[in-house]
Structures are given as C-alpha cells and as structure tokens.
Motif scaffolding. Structure first.
Motif, PDB file in Angstrom:
ATOM      1  N   ARG A   1       0.770  -1.120  -0.166  1.00 56.12           N
ATOM      2  CA  ARG A   1       0.199  -0.054   0.015  1.00 56.12           C
ATOM      3  C   ARG A   1       1.053   1.401   0.172  1.00 56.12           C
ATOM      4  O   ARG A   1       1.814   1.247   0.869  1.00 56.12           O
ATOM      5  N   LEU A   2       0.709   2.185  -0.887  1.00 50.85           N
ATOM      6  CA  LEU A   2       1.467   3.499  -0.910  1.00 50.85           C
ATOM      7  C   LEU A   2       0.957   4.393   0.028  1.00 50.85           C
ATOM      8  O   LEU A   2      -0.172   4.441   0.333  1.00 50.85           O
ATOM      9  N   THR A   3       2.022   5.053   0.506  1.00 48.81           N
ATOM     10  CA  THR A   3       1.666   6.097   1.554  1.00 48.81           C
ATOM     11  C   THR A   3       0.915   7.192   1.048  1.00 48.81           C
ATOM     12  O   THR A   3       0.062   8.090   1.486  1.00 48.81           O
ATOM     13  N   ASN A   4       1.343   7.565  -0.133  1.00 51.89           N
ATOM     14  CA  ASN A   4       0.890   8.701  -0.861  1.00 51.89           C
ATOM     15  C   ASN A   4       0.576   8.601  -2.388  1.00 51.89           C
ATOM     16  O   ASN A   4       1.371   8.855  -3.284  1.00 51.89           O
ATOM     17  N   PRO A   5      -0.511   7.733  -2.330  1.00 58.08           N
ATOM     18  CA  PRO A   5      -0.912   7.166  -3.907  1.00 58.08           C
ATOM     19  C   PRO A   5      -1.211   8.476  -4.858  1.00 58.08           C
ATOM     20  O   PRO A   5      -1.863   9.439  -4.378  1.00 58.08           O
ATOM     21  N   LEU A   6      -1.298   8.324  -6.136  1.00 54.56           N
ATOM     22  CA  LEU A   6      -1.764   9.292  -6.912  1.00 54.56           C
ATOM     23  C   LEU A   6      -3.368   9.194  -6.809  1.00 54.56           C
ATOM     24  O   LEU A   6      -3.919  10.681  -7.081  1.00 54.56           O
ATOM     25  N   SER A   7      -4.002   8.278  -6.468  1.00 54.72           N
ATOM     26  CA  SER A   7      -5.461   8.315  -6.433  1.00 54.72           C
ATOM     27  C   SER A   7      -5.638   7.342  -5.020  1.00 54.72           C
ATOM     28  O   SER A   7      -5.103   6.263  -5.079  1.00 54.72           O
ATOM     29  N   GLU A   8      -6.569   7.766  -4.281  1.00 52.51           N
ATOM     30  CA  GLU A   8      -6.940   7.386  -3.152  1.00 52.51           C
ATOM     31  C   GLU A   8      -7.717   6.094  -3.511  1.00 52.51           C
ATOM     32  O   GLU A   8      -8.130   5.026  -2.488  1.00 52.51           O
ATOM     33  N   GLU A   9      -8.388   5.915  -4.681  1.00 49.67           N
ATOM     34  CA  GLU A   9      -9.080   4.771  -5.127  1.00 49.67           C
ATOM     35  C   GLU A   9      -8.365   3.579  -5.567  1.00 49.67           C
ATOM     36  O   GLU A   9      -8.646   2.444  -5.639  1.00 49.67           O
ATOM     37  N   GLU A  10      -6.832   3.804  -5.747  1.00 47.93           N
ATOM     38  CA  GLU A  10      -5.998   2.920  -6.048  1.00 47.93           C
ATOM     39  C   GLU A  10      -4.765   2.903  -5.415  1.00 47.93           C
ATOM     40  O   GLU A  10      -3.541   3.292  -6.151  1.00 47.93           O
ATOM     41  N   PRO A  11      -4.834   2.634  -4.499  1.00 47.49           N
ATOM     42  CA  PRO A  11      -3.732   2.833  -3.305  1.00 47.49           C
ATOM     43  C   PRO A  11      -2.719   1.588  -3.428  1.00 47.49           C
ATOM     44  O   PRO A  11      -1.665   1.808  -2.479  1.00 47.49           O
ATOM     45  N   LEU A  12      -2.981   0.300  -4.047  1.00 48.38           N
ATOM     46  CA  LEU A  12      -2.198  -0.607  -3.720  1.00 48.38           C
ATOM     47  C   LEU A  12      -1.255  -0.891  -5.078  1.00 48.38           C
ATOM     48  O   LEU A  12      -1.600  -0.420  -6.181  1.00 48.38           O
ATOM     49  N   LEU A  13      -0.016  -1.530  -4.922  1.00 49.15           N
ATOM     50  CA  LEU A  13       0.569  -1.947  -6.234  1.00 49.15           C
ATOM     51  C   LEU A  13       0.129  -3.282  -6.590  1.00 49.15           C
ATOM     52  O   LEU A  13       0.101  -4.267  -5.943  1.00 49.15           O
ATOM     53  N   ARG A  14       0.330  -3.461  -7.869  1.00 44.57           N
ATOM     54  CA  ARG A  14      -0.409  -4.806  -8.318  1.00 44.57           C
ATOM     55  C   ARG A  14       0.467  -6.057  -8.111  1.00 44.57           C
ATOM     56  O   ARG A  14       1.746  -5.835  -8.151  1.00 44.57           O
ATOM     57  N   THR A  15      -0.078  -7.142  -7.929  1.00 47.42           N
ATOM     58  CA  THR A  15       0.659  -8.317  -7.803  1.00 47.42           C
ATOM     59  C   THR A  15       0.558  -9.347  -8.692  1.00 47.42           C
ATOM     60  O   THR A  15       1.203 -10.277  -8.799  1.00 47.42           O
ATOM     61  N   ASN A  16      -0.072  -8.828  -9.828  1.00 42.65           N
ATOM     62  CA  ASN A  16      -0.281  -9.720 -11.042  1.00 42.65           C
ATOM     63  C   ASN A  16      -0.469  -8.528 -12.070  1.00 42.65           C
ATOM     64  O   ASN A  16      -1.130  -7.525 -11.942  1.00 42.65           O
ATOM     65  N   LEU A  17      -0.182  -8.984 -13.614  1.00 44.52           N
ATOM     66  CA  LEU A  17      -0.711  -8.164 -14.578  1.00 44.52           C
ATOM     67  C   LEU A  17      -1.975  -8.079 -15.075  1.00 44.52           C
ATOM     68  O   LEU A  17      -2.389  -7.153 -15.706  1.00 44.52           O
ATOM     69  N   LEU A  18      -2.568  -9.202 -14.644  1.00 42.55           N
ATOM     70  CA  LEU A  18      -4.043  -9.426 -15.283  1.00 42.55           C
ATOM     71  C   LEU A  18      -5.112  -8.277 -14.956  1.00 42.55           C
ATOM     72  O   LEU A  18      -5.913  -7.866 -15.732  1.00 42.55           O
ATOM     73  N   GLY A  19      -4.973  -7.690 -13.610  1.00 41.26           N
ATOM     74  CA  GLY A  19      -5.905  -7.034 -13.163  1.00 41.26           C
ATOM     75  C   GLY A  19      -6.029  -5.618 -14.044  1.00 41.26           C
ATOM     76  O   GLY A  19      -7.021  -5.378 -14.536  1.00 41.26           O
ATOM     77  N   PRO A  20      -4.873  -5.019 -14.068  1.00 41.86           N
ATOM     78  CA  PRO A  20      -4.883  -3.914 -15.041  1.00 41.86           C
ATOM     79  C   PRO A  20      -5.166  -4.085 -16.308  1.00 41.86           C
ATOM     80  O   PRO A  20      -5.817  -3.309 -17.186  1.00 41.86           O
ATOM     81  N   LEU A  21      -4.426  -5.382 -16.988  1.00 39.60           N
ATOM     82  CA  LEU A  21      -4.468  -5.181 -18.276  1.00 39.60           C
ATOM     83  C   LEU A  21      -6.202  -5.860 -18.601  1.00 39.60           C
ATOM     84  O   LEU A  21      -6.746  -5.441 -19.683  1.00 39.60           O
ATOM     85  N   LEU A  22      -6.757  -6.602 -17.879  1.00 40.20           N
ATOM     86  CA  LEU A  22      -8.286  -6.703 -18.093  1.00 40.20           C
ATOM     87  C   LEU A  22      -8.953  -5.244 -18.114  1.00 40.20           C
ATOM     88  O   LEU A  22      -9.983  -5.201 -18.900  1.00 40.20           O
ATOM     89  N   GLY A  23      -8.611  -4.547 -17.416  1.00 32.14           N
ATOM     90  CA  GLY A  23      -9.200  -3.258 -17.342  1.00 32.14           C
ATOM     91  C   GLY A  23      -9.045  -2.474 -18.621  1.00 32.14           C
ATOM     92  O   GLY A  23      -9.728  -1.690 -19.054  1.00 32.14           O
ATOM     93  N   THR A  24      -7.779  -2.519 -18.991  1.00 29.69           N
ATOM     94  CA  THR A  24      -7.677  -2.012 -20.435  1.00 29.69           C
ATOM     95  C   THR A  24      -8.492  -2.690 -21.522  1.00 29.69           C
ATOM     96  O   THR A  24      -8.919  -2.110 -22.450  1.00 29.69           O
ATOM     97  N   LEU A  25      -8.492  -4.177 -21.425  1.00 36.13           N
ATOM     98  CA  LEU A  25      -9.546  -4.735 -22.156  1.00 36.13           C
ATOM     99  C   LEU A  25     -10.709  -4.031 -22.134  1.00 36.13           C
ATOM    100  O   LEU A  25     -11.482  -3.848 -23.369  1.00 36.13           O
ATOM    101  N   LYS A  26     -11.106  -4.080 -21.075  1.00 36.50           N
ATOM    102  CA  LYS A  26     -12.796  -3.747 -20.938  1.00 36.50           C
ATOM    103  C   LYS A  26     -12.941  -2.205 -21.433  1.00 36.50           C
ATOM    104  O   LYS A  26     -13.991  -1.907 -22.239  1.00 36.50           O
ATOM    105  N   ARG A  27     -11.919  -1.491 -21.454  1.00 36.62           N
ATOM    106  CA  ARG A  27     -11.891   0.061 -21.612  1.00 36.62           C
ATOM    107  C   ARG A  27     -11.969  -0.053 -23.219  1.00 36.62           C
ATOM    108  O   ARG A  27     -12.793   0.725 -23.674  1.00 36.62           O
ATOM    109  N   ASN A  28     -11.279  -0.854 -23.793  1.00 33.59           N
ATOM    110  CA  ASN A  28     -11.177  -0.847 -25.478  1.00 33.59           C
ATOM    111  C   ASN A  28     -12.515  -1.421 -25.942  1.00 33.59           C
ATOM    112  O   ASN A  28     -13.145  -1.130 -27.006  1.00 33.59           O
ATOM    113  N   LEU A  29     -13.277  -2.347 -25.084  1.00 26.99           N
ATOM    114  CA  LEU A  29     -14.249  -2.923 -25.691  1.00 26.99           C
ATOM    115  C   LEU A  29     -15.516  -1.837 -25.313  1.00 26.99           C
ATOM    116  O   LEU A  29     -16.232  -1.917 -26.273  1.00 26.99           O
TER     117      LEU A  29
END
Length: 822
Positions: free
Chosen positions: A536-564
């Motif tokens: 967990r970041l102490t000073n995140p860019l966004s309070e809605e996304e304060p964690l660092l990813r432990t896998n690539l699929l989470g953000p990548l699926l978000g990109t897939l959904k945005r393009n869809l």
C-alpha cells in the motif's frame, strides 16, 4: 511570482532602455521561467485622459440616480457623459476613456444614447481600469494632479510593466522583489540596494508579549513586535494597493496588507494577531493528535502530530506558516496588534500544506526556504508603515527567540567547476561569481549566504558558477561513449518476447501499476492467496487505487474492458512489466543517516522491506482471433490460443521446446476445467486458459475471454544455439490417429511420440481432434503428423514404419492408446 518593473527599479539600477525582450532573456538565463511580461499601458486601448467635471445635471425618473455631466477633456468642445457614480462634484478631476477606447476584458467604449441623453465616453472607476478592486465610485484625482486632456495612464499607475515568473522549487529567495532584484543586478552588473538593509531594533530582555517555543527544530526563530492604539479605519495607501493587486493579492486592510506587501518585497511571510483576542501567553509547539483548529478560510481542521501550531491558553490559534485561525485574526475595530515574523522548517511546512491542501502564498515560500535573518528587519519596516498610516504607539520591547544555526563552509576544489562544466574557470573568476550572489569565499572554503539554503554541497556551487557564467557559453559537446557490454540477457529476453507477440497479432499496452483494494475480489483470488497481500502506497496518485499490483492481469483486463467499451470487439493485448510481491516477514528498516555509507547489515535490512519485483508477461484475448468474411467463418479466440501465446513467448525467450510442457491445473482467475499450468522443466512459470465465468461477469467481459500470465524472470537464460544442420534428403511423412481417454493431455501424448520415435523424427504436430460415440464413452481421437528425415540418407519405408511403431508402442504403454481403425 508577480511583480512590477517599477518596484524592481527601486532596488536595482536597471538600464533605462531595458526592453521586454531583454528582460525576458535575462530572467531566462538566470534560470527563471517567464510566464508573461505585460505593459499595463497597453491593456487599455485608445484615449484615456484626465478630465475636469464642468457641470452635473441630476436625472430623475429612473430606478437609480443618474447624472448627466459635461467634462473638459482638453478638446475644443466638452464631452457629454452619463454617469451613475455620486462621489464627485463639479470641478473634480476624473479619468475618462473616450469613444473608440477599450477597457481590460475587451469592453469597447462608444458614443450612444442612454437615459435620454447622448453619452460620449465613460468616467472610470479603479476596478474598471484594473488598478484596484475599488468600485464604489469613480476615481477622483487630487486637485492639481494633472491638466485636462493629458494621458491618464501615468497618473493612475498604468505606466508600469508587470512581470510574472515561475520559480523552481530550490530557489525560494526568488519569490520576492528582493531576490529577483538581486539576480538582475548580478546579471547586468549594476548597483543593488537590499530592501532588508534597514536599521532595526534588536532583542530586549523583556518581551512585549510572553512567547514560548517548545520545538526549536520546527521553529528555529520567532520574533514579534506590538503596536497599540492604531486607527482601525485607516486604509492602505494607493501605491501599496496597486502593487498588491498587480501581484494578484487582494487588498484587505492596512495591517494585513502590510504583511502581504513585505512578504512580496522581502520574501518573509508574517502574521498579525489581534492582541485583545489572545488569551494568555503564546506557545509554539507541535500539534497534539486530534486537536482541531478553524482556519481563516472557515474550515475546521483536525491537526496532525507533525503540524506546528501557535497556541494561547485556549488552544491552537494558528496553523503555523500556513494559515492563521479565526479566533485571533485581525478584524474591523482592532486597535492593538501583535506582528509576528518567524522562521519555520521547510519540510514541516510542505507536508502540512499538502496534508491539509492549503497552498497559501506563505506556505509556498516556506517550503522553498526563507532567509532566517529577515525577521527583525521585516518587523521594523512593518511597524514603520503601520504607524505612518494608522498612528499608534510602538512598544519598544522586541521579542526574538533565535536558535538558527550558522552556515558552515563548503570546500570547493579549484578545478571542480572546470571539470564538471567543461569550460576553464580561474580561481578568481569562481570567487567573483560566487561573491556576486552573496557567498563569502576564502580560498577553497565557501560560506553561502543566509538566503541560499539550496547551496549545501560543492556540486551546488558548481551549478551556480555555470548559471552565473552563462549557460549559453557552455559548448554542446557529446560526452565520450564508454565501452558497452550490450544488452543483458533479461533485456534481450524482454525485447524478443515483445517482438514475437507483436508479430503474432498482439498489441502491446502499458498500464499503471496501481490497483484498487477490490481488484483481488474481482479476480476471484482465494482468501489465502499470496497475491492478495499487496504493497500500500503512503501517498498514492489516487486514493481509489492505493495498492501496487501483484499480477498483470488485473490492470490488463481493465484496459481490455475500456477498449471493448469504445467499440472494439476482436482484441489481443499483451503487457510486460513488474509486479510487486511484499516480504510479509520483513521488519522495520534501520534509520539511516547521510553522514556515512550504510554498513552491509544496514543495507541488507533496508532492502529487506523492498518488495520482490519480478518481470511478468500477460496476454488477453476476446472476440475472434481470425476474422470472418467472404472467405468463410472466423475463428473465436479460446483457451488454446492463450496457451499458444505462452508457447510463442517461451520460444522467443530462447527456452528449448523440449523443456516446455503443459498440464491441467486449477488456478484463479482461470476456469478450473480450462486452465493449464505452463512448465519449464519441472518448474511452473505461469498459467493460461479461459477466465472463470464469475470473473468475466464481475468485469463485464465477453464470454470465453482467455488470458495467460508467465514470470519471465523465472525462465532460464537462453542457451547458446548451434546452427541447425539442414538435410538435403527428402522427408517421410506419416499420420497416426490415436484413441485415448479424453483426460489425457494432448501435449503429453505429443511428447511421448517424440520420445518413442527417436533421432529420426524431425517434427510432430497435432492436426485433428475427433470425438464420437463410436470411439466409446470418455474417448477421443488425436491425429498427429510425424515427419521423419535422416541427415545422411534417404529413409526406407521399413525404417520409417519401425520408428512410427516405436512411437505408438510407447504411447500405448503409457496411456493405453490404440491406433484408430486398428
């Protein structure tokens, strides 16, 4: 920082013929980014003249009082002007803009008929001219200030040039007229008069008001003066109001305006307290956790233990160095004031301002560094201006609690500037340049001035030499390129994998590594899955996304959904990047200073809390992998394509095909019946297959969306590959169709065929899968194409059939396979 050229000229003898272009170039060469240089005279177009009111006729019958005036503007015939203001009389001198002129904001003046009379021009207020916020009446000039018809711009202060510059964070001293004037004097080589060089009263044994400083780190200097019996109705002089407004600061009241004026001139923020509203002595300390303070903007704030506050017996009355509190602020009717000037820790101020989102003009200066030797000079000048315009009695006692540490000498090797900059600088030239900005130079020892907290190391002095000596004189020479060992194995692997996937139709994307706390739930990760433990970041860019990813699929699926969501239907995306896996057993790191290098143990302890950051590859597919058209139906992307993407990546990474295997697995977020573990040797390096229906539904993705993710850092280095020997003899092709249990993986069957066929087998590939009731319940047929070739001869049919039979026999013994149709 906004100021005016006339204000700067009071302290530096700038050339009389200084143009805006030369001033812009000078400020730029000094390291300041020029936002704008505006000639105020040009902000009003047309004729702006002084006029004398000859007659006034009161017009009645309207909703508001209206006057019809005749005004002498130096023309043969007086101008007829309709005006609604009532603060002038016949014979007064006023400011008139004639028809055809244009006021700030694009307001064009013309001749028109209004209220039944013809009006030729307009009598102007201060706000309409942009010289102040006053709009209760028009400007009435002092008698004899000018003759009718002359240009009114110099009379009302519109003959100045306004300068706005952006100051870099390390040069806080430039956020003042004092600092900019000093820089311009150095650049042009002209005389400079320090506005802070005033004779001031020094500390007295008895203070004018009791003050205690508990934290001398957060506040290493606190000074104060008291003035009693001032005129609460006294207004700020016009010249002060004009300069404040030009700097973008609203004129409020004389005491407050004085503090703002000196903040702009000296760079020393100050505060004025109503002495009658204070309860007991003042205490300067860190806030107690949970304490509250209502600041001047009316917001009740919960204080942090790192915040510095000024308190009286009732509690905090000011958020130190950032904003005062409501309970002690100056207000209409105040007659006794306490003027405070202090020096605060820049780090504390910066953190406090960001914590409370209070970026006041004072806080901007404090976090960049303020001269700690200014407090008494600023108070002396503030008291002088206040008593000159509001009267009052000055308390001769002076409070000055001073814990400022003296500046220490920096040792600057004589050849260092020349070696770093690449130009020859003599010792005398270096001493001349550094002395010009206030440094004391004695041989190789340089003591920076009090107003330059940014000068802390020899390299800082080298930067000053380059800046003052002229950046334009430094030649543009490419540094010599040293010998390179080329790309590392990991770099070659990353590039090869990305190139291979792109060549196979995948599009590379780059996602932010930040994820929301609910990302693990969307992927359906089990409660004990280690991927749920995220940094967990102490000073995140966004309070809605304060964690660092432990896998690539989470953000990548978000990109897939945005393009869809933007109309794309057939997508194949991939991404390579770091994931962050925390060490859950790590302890707190040691506190490391900057006075020495850390020991090996300290370095190891400090790195123990840094999360592991392996480099992963992930790919996602949705829609058709082969489009439909007149040539026939398309092919929908499936779990098999995700597995093939993993094989392509491993092949590009240089992993021999003989080491790669695939077996059935269960691993979130994949479908338990359509998930494969990707193995290199005996090690699982990733997973591929179709996503779980619950994950697809949670992310609103198309059905059958497939994905793969592998750990590239877990792959072995690519071996040195010998050039293949190409046989000139013809191949022998044989197809075999094997009937096996449906649960037997096709990849294991293929590997067994290759093992059994021996050295003569060149390739083996699955080309058909067939299921039918005729084969039996739970059975399926796998058809493989076997290619045999010898390097030194043409194979006979007997050799080929023998190799084929050996391969089939081994699959029969391991999996109970039978030849279809046998």
């Amino acid at each position: 920082m906004k100021t005016s050229l006339s204000w700067l000229r009071e302290y530096v003898e700038l050339p009389a013929d200084l143009t805006a272009e030369r001033l812009d170039l000078a400020l730029t060469n000094l390291g300041m980014e020029v936002e704008s240089i505006v000639d105020q005279a040009a902000t009003i177009k047309g004729d702006l003249v002084v006029g004398r009111v000859l007659t006034i006729e009161e017009l009645t019958g309207f909703k508001k009082p209206i006057r019809f005036c005749t005004v002498d503007v130096g023309r043969a015939v007086p101008q007829e002007i309709v005006c609604g203001a009532r603060n002038f009389a016949e014979g007064d001198l006023v400011v008139v803009i004639l028809p055809g002129g244009e006021l700030p904001g694009g307001f064009t003046i013309g001749a028109r008929k209004t209220y039944g009379r013809n009006s030729h021009g307009m009598i102007c207020s201060a706000r309409e001219l942009g010289v102040s916020d006053e709009h209760e009446g028009i400007i009435v000039l002092p008698a004899g200030a000018a003759t009718p018809g002359v240009d009114a711009r110099p009379v009302v202060g519109l003959d100045d040039v306004l300068v706005e510059v952006e100051i870099t964070p390390d040069r806080g001293y430039e956020m003042s007229v004092r600092g900019i004037a000093r820089e311009l004097a150095t650049h042009f080589g002209v005389a400079y008069q320090d506005p802070a060089r005033v004779v001031f009263s020094t500390r007295t044994e008895e203070p004018p008001y009791p003050v205690t400083v508990e934290d001398t780190v957060g506040c290493d200097r606190f000074s104060a003066r008291v003035v009693r019996g001032i005129d609460p109705a006294a207004k700020s002089p016009e010249w002060m109001q004009r300069r404040l407004i030009a700097a973008g600061i609203r004129a409020i009241s004389l005491p407050v305006d004085i503090t703002n004026y000196l903040m702009l001139e000296f760079g020393q923020p100050m505060h004025v307290f109503d002495l009658q509203r204070l309860r007991g002595g003042l205490t300067v300390r860190r806030a107690h956790p949970g304490e509250k303070l209502t600041t001047l903007d009316g917001v009740a704030r919960v204080l942090d233990a790192e915040d510095m506050v000024i308190c009286d017996e009732a509690g905090p009355i000011s958020l130190a160095a950032v904003m005062g509190g409501e309970t002690s602020e100056w207000q209409q009717g105040t007659v006794d004031v306490l003027l405070e000037a202090a020096h605060w820790d820049p780090v504390m101020v910066g953190r406090t301002a960001r914590r409370h989102k209070l970026f006041s003009e004072a806080a901007k200066r404090w976090e960049r560094g303020v001269d700690p030797q200014l407090t008494l000079a600023a108070l002396e000048k503030a008291v002088a201006i206040l008593t000159e315009h509001a009267g009052g009695t000055v308390d001769e006692r002076v409070l000055d609690i001073d814990h400022v540490a003296p500046r220490t000498a920096i040792t600057l090797p004589a050849d260092l500037p020349s070696r770093i900059i690449g130009l020859p600088y003599s010792a005398d030239r270096i001493a001349e340049l550094l002395t010009s900005v206030g440094c004391t130079v004695a041989g190789s020892d340089v003591v920076p001035p009090s107003w330059r907290p940014d000068l802390q190391a020899p390299i800082d002095l080298v930067e000053e030499v380059a800046r003052l000596g002229g950046y334009n004189d430094i030649p543009s020479v490419l540094p010599p390129a040293g010998a390179s060992k080329g790309l590392t194995p990991a770099q070659r692997r990353h590039r090869s994998v990305g190139r291979a996937l792109a060549e196979n139709g995948y599009v590379e994307v780059l996602s932010y590594p930040f994820v929301a706390p609910g990302a693990a739930d969307q992927l359906g990760l089990p409660a004990d899955d280690p991927r749920r433990s995220a940094v967990r970041l102490t000073n995140p860019l966004s309070e809605e996304e304060p964690l660092l990813r432990t896998n690539l699929l989470g953000p990548l699926l978000g990109t897939l959904k945005r393009n869809l969501g933007r109309g794309h239907r057939d997508l194949a995306l991939f991404e390579t990047g770091s994931v962050f896996l925390p060490h859950l057993t790590a302890t707190a790191p040691p506190v490391l200073g900057v006075d020495r290098r850390p020991t090996a143990d300290e370095w190891a302890q400090a790195n123990a809390i840094v999360p592991a950051q392996p480099w992963h590859l992930a790919a996602v597919l949705a829609g058709d992998i082969a489009p439909a058209g007149w040539w026939g139906p398309g092919q929908a992307a499936s779990w098999a394509d995700a597995i093939e993407a993993a094989r392509i990546a491993l092949s590009a990474a240089g992993v021999p095909a003989s080491l790669v295997s695939v077996r059935a697995a269960e691993h979130a977020p994949w479908h338990p019946g359509r998930c494969a573990a990707i193995l290199v040797g005996d090690d699982v390096v990733g997973y591929a297959g179709e996503l779980h229906p619950a994950v697809v539904a949670a992310l609103d993705l198309p059905k059958r969306t497939s994905a793969m993710e592998i750990d590239l850092d877990a792959l072995p280095d690519a071996p040195v590959v010998d050039a293949p020997k190409i046989s000139t003899f013809p191949p022998a092709l044989i197809d075999v169709a094997l009937v096996l249990d449906r649960t037997v993986p096709a990849g294991e069957v293929q590997a067994t065929l290759a093992e059994g066929a021996g050295q003569l087998l060149e390739t083996v590939a699955l080309f058909d899968v067939y299921e039918s009731e005729q084969l039996g319940e739970g059975k399926r047929s796998l058809a493989y194409k076997l290619t045999f070739r010898a390097p030194d001869r043409t194979l006979t049919s007997e050799e080929t059939i023998a190799a084929r039979d050996a391969a089939v026999a081994l699959t029969a013994s391991r999996f109970g396979a039978t030849l279809r149709g046998a």
